[in-house]
Design a protein around this motif. Structure first.
Motif, mmCIF file in Angstrom:
data_model
loop_
_atom_site.group_PDB
_atom_site.id
_atom_site.type_symbol
_atom_site.label_atom_id
_atom_site.label_comp_id
_atom_site.label_asym_id
_atom_site.label_seq_id
_atom_site.Cartn_x
_atom_site.Cartn_y
_atom_site.Cartn_z
ATOM 1 N N PHE A 1 10.874 1.305 -8.363
ATOM 2 C CA PHE A 1 11.126 2.686 -7.790
ATOM 3 C C PHE A 1 9.097 3.111 -8.125
ATOM 4 N N GLU A 2 8.171 2.819 -8.900
ATOM 5 C CA GLU A 2 7.295 3.145 -8.853
ATOM 6 C C GLU A 2 5.996 2.326 -7.732
ATOM 7 N N ARG A 3 6.355 1.508 -7.939
ATOM 8 C CA ARG A 3 5.599 0.394 -6.928
ATOM 9 C C ARG A 3 5.937 0.755 -5.313
ATOM 10 N N ALA A 4 7.111 1.141 -4.797
ATOM 11 C CA ALA A 4 7.124 1.531 -3.606
ATOM 12 C C ALA A 4 6.645 3.382 -3.729
ATOM 13 N N MET A 5 7.131 4.325 -4.456
ATOM 14 C CA MET A 5 6.452 5.381 -4.489
ATOM 15 C C MET A 5 4.621 5.359 -4.113
ATOM 16 N N ARG A 6 4.469 4.409 -5.326
ATOM 17 C CA ARG A 6 2.805 4.248 -4.682
ATOM 18 C C ARG A 6 2.818 3.850 -3.719
ATOM 19 N N TRP A 7 3.368 2.833 -2.503
ATOM 20 C CA TRP A 7 2.649 2.688 -1.484
ATOM 21 C C TRP A 7 2.963 3.240 -0.391
ATOM 22 N N VAL A 8 4.521 4.086 -0.678
ATOM 23 C CA VAL A 8 4.043 5.511 0.743
ATOM 24 C C VAL A 8 3.354 7.004 0.509
ATOM 25 N N MET A 9 2.861 7.093 -1.130
ATOM 26 C CA MET A 9 2.162 7.781 -1.258
ATOM 27 C C MET A 9 0.297 7.058 -0.631
ATOM 28 N N GLY A 10 0.322 5.887 -0.716
ATOM 29 C CA GLY A 10 -1.267 5.264 -0.050
ATOM 30 C C GLY A 10 -0.685 5.160 1.413
ATOM 31 N N TYR A 11 0.411 5.130 2.276
ATOM 32 C CA TYR A 11 0.130 5.016 3.149
ATOM 33 C C TYR A 11 0.584 6.416 3.762
ATOM 34 N N VAL A 12 0.613 6.911 3.425
ATOM 35 C CA VAL A 12 1.599 8.413 4.261
ATOM 36 C C VAL A 12 -0.268 9.611 3.691
ATOM 37 N N PHE A 13 -0.972 9.209 2.552
ATOM 38 C CA PHE A 13 -1.584 10.282 2.396
ATOM 39 C C PHE A 13 -3.406 9.631 2.577
ATOM 40 N N GLU A 14 -3.002 8.223 2.667
ATOM 41 C CA GLU A 14 -4.322 8.124 2.372
ATOM 42 C C GLU A 14 -5.155 7.011 3.607
ATOM 43 N N GLY A 15 -3.295 6.701 4.209
ATOM 44 C CA GLY A 15 -3.536 6.111 5.231
ATOM 45 C C GLY A 15 -3.474 3.776 5.281
ATOM 46 N N LYS A 16 -3.469 4.307 4.137
ATOM 47 C CA LYS A 16 -3.286 2.815 3.967
ATOM 48 C C LYS A 16 -1.885 1.803 3.649
ATOM 49 N N ASP A 17 -2.409 0.439 3.410
ATOM 50 C CA ASP A 17 -1.238 -0.537 3.980
ATOM 51 C C ASP A 17 -0.839 -1.337 3.510
#
Length: 364
Positions: free
Chosen positions: A275-291
């Motif tokens: 779940f933390e990995r999922a949260m980190r992906w969402v944070m990167g994708y939404v707040f920093e434009g990373k995928d």
């Protein structure tokens, strides 16, 4: 397309992006406002909106401005009430700390790396909810502490009732949740580990804010906020505001070199690593434009859940029964947990049993 533009707006607000990819139309601005409202990010998004005020339809801009002003006023009021609640509880002989809400707004001040936003204004634009406070007695057992917190709550409100880990009261003009445990896990083995951790945690790092109430340190919040978000994901719903709280906490940890990384092993034992990995992906994708590839599969699933349900899952559309009846909510919750069992088996498998126990307890 609207989601992408909304994410860009959030990125401008948090300082990871300079401008939107294109100027929104009047209809797009309306959708952006509704999305910000759905995710309880109206105030945060206004940080970006006021920088492009000339392109926003005037009536909508004035509405957004008024909402942002109300959010700032409420935050000031809630900070005062948190200080009052904190002082009153300390007088009763409990040790305590404000959780979530006003307690995490300080990370928004420290987390923003953009110099133009380093004045703390972003923290004042975070939409606040009720007051959550954790009460404990150093030498008391968990059962004794729970008994004393319930007793105290009923001196405030004789008919006070609560959930698995807190009692809710109306107190000092605010809705207050008095926690005898900061959070809980449905999995009894994970819950036992979690209880042992928070009871033995060195609380000397807890500190007073400038507003006069105690808060946990960043290392504690790394585990607690993740557990809180995980519980919401498995229950009523997780919104973008909770993800943003965790994002700014991580920014603070990264900048200050906190020892929160020491809890990686605990997070794995509690069944939250995926779940933390999922949260980190969402944070990167939404707040920093990373995928990034790491966590993408589970992150995308989490993001769909967040964008569908909004804050606390209030806007859910993927339901199988009416949400306006107790049975309907029960069926929808059970269906949601069954979907997640494949991905988070250690917690989701136990969730239906916990839900049934809680459902029966509250109904009776």
């Amino acid at each position: 397309m609207t989601n992408k533009l909304f994410f860009e707006l959030v990125q401008v607000a948090v300082g990871s992006r300079q401008r939107l990819s294109h100027a929104p139309s009047t209809e797009e601005w309306g959708r952006l406002y509704r999305m910000a409202e759905k995710q309880s990010l109206v105030g945060i998004c206004f940080k970006a909106v006021k920088e492009m005020a000339d392109s926003v339809p005037r009536p909508l801009y004035m509405q957004w401005l008024a909402m942002a002003a109300q959010i700032q006023q409420r935050n000031e009021e809630m900070n005062r009430k948190c200080a009052e609640v904190y002082a009153a509880i300390c007088k009763e002989g409990f040790a305590c700390a404000i959780l979530k809400g006003q307690g995490v707004a300080r990370y928004y001040r420290r987390g923003v790396e953009c110099a133009a936003q380093g004045d703390g204004s972003l923290g004042r634009l975070r939409q606040s909810g009720d007051i959550d406070v954790w009460l404990w007695q150093e030498d008391a057992s968990l059962k004794a502490n729970r008994r004393e917190v319930v007793r105290f709550a009923r001196t405030i409100q004789p008919n006070a009732t609560g959930a698995e880990h807190y009692v809710g009261v109306e107190w000092l003009g605010a809705e207050v949740e008095l926690h005898y445990e900061p959070a809980y896990f449905c999995n009894p083995f994970a819950n036992r580990r979690f209880r042992k951790w928070f009871r033995e945690y060195d609380k000397s790092g807890f500190a007073l804010t400038d507003d006069g109430f105690g808060v946990p340190d960043a290392a504690f919040d790394r585990v607690f906020l993740l557990a809180h978000a995980f519980r919401h994901y498995l229950s009523e719903g997780l919104g973008m505001r909770q993800v943003m709280d965790y994002y700014f906490l991580q920014k603070t940890i990264d900048r200050n070199g906190c020892s929160a990384s020491d809890h990686d092993r605990l997070i794995r034992k509690l069944g939250m690593a995926r779940f933390e990995r999922a949260m980190r992906w969402v944070m990167g994708y939404v707040f920093e434009g990373k995928d990034e590839a790491d966590g993408r599969r589970f992150g995308r699933m989490l993001l769909v859940h967040i964008m569908d349900g909004g804050n606390f899952g209030k806007y859910k559309t993927t339901t199988v029964a009416s949400r306006h009846t107790h049975v309907g909510r029960f069926v929808n919750q059970l269906t949601h947990d069954l979907r997640l069992m494949w991905y988070y088996p250690r917690e989701a498998t136990w969730a239906p049993l916990s839900m049934i126990r809680e459902f029966i307890r509250v109904r009776l």
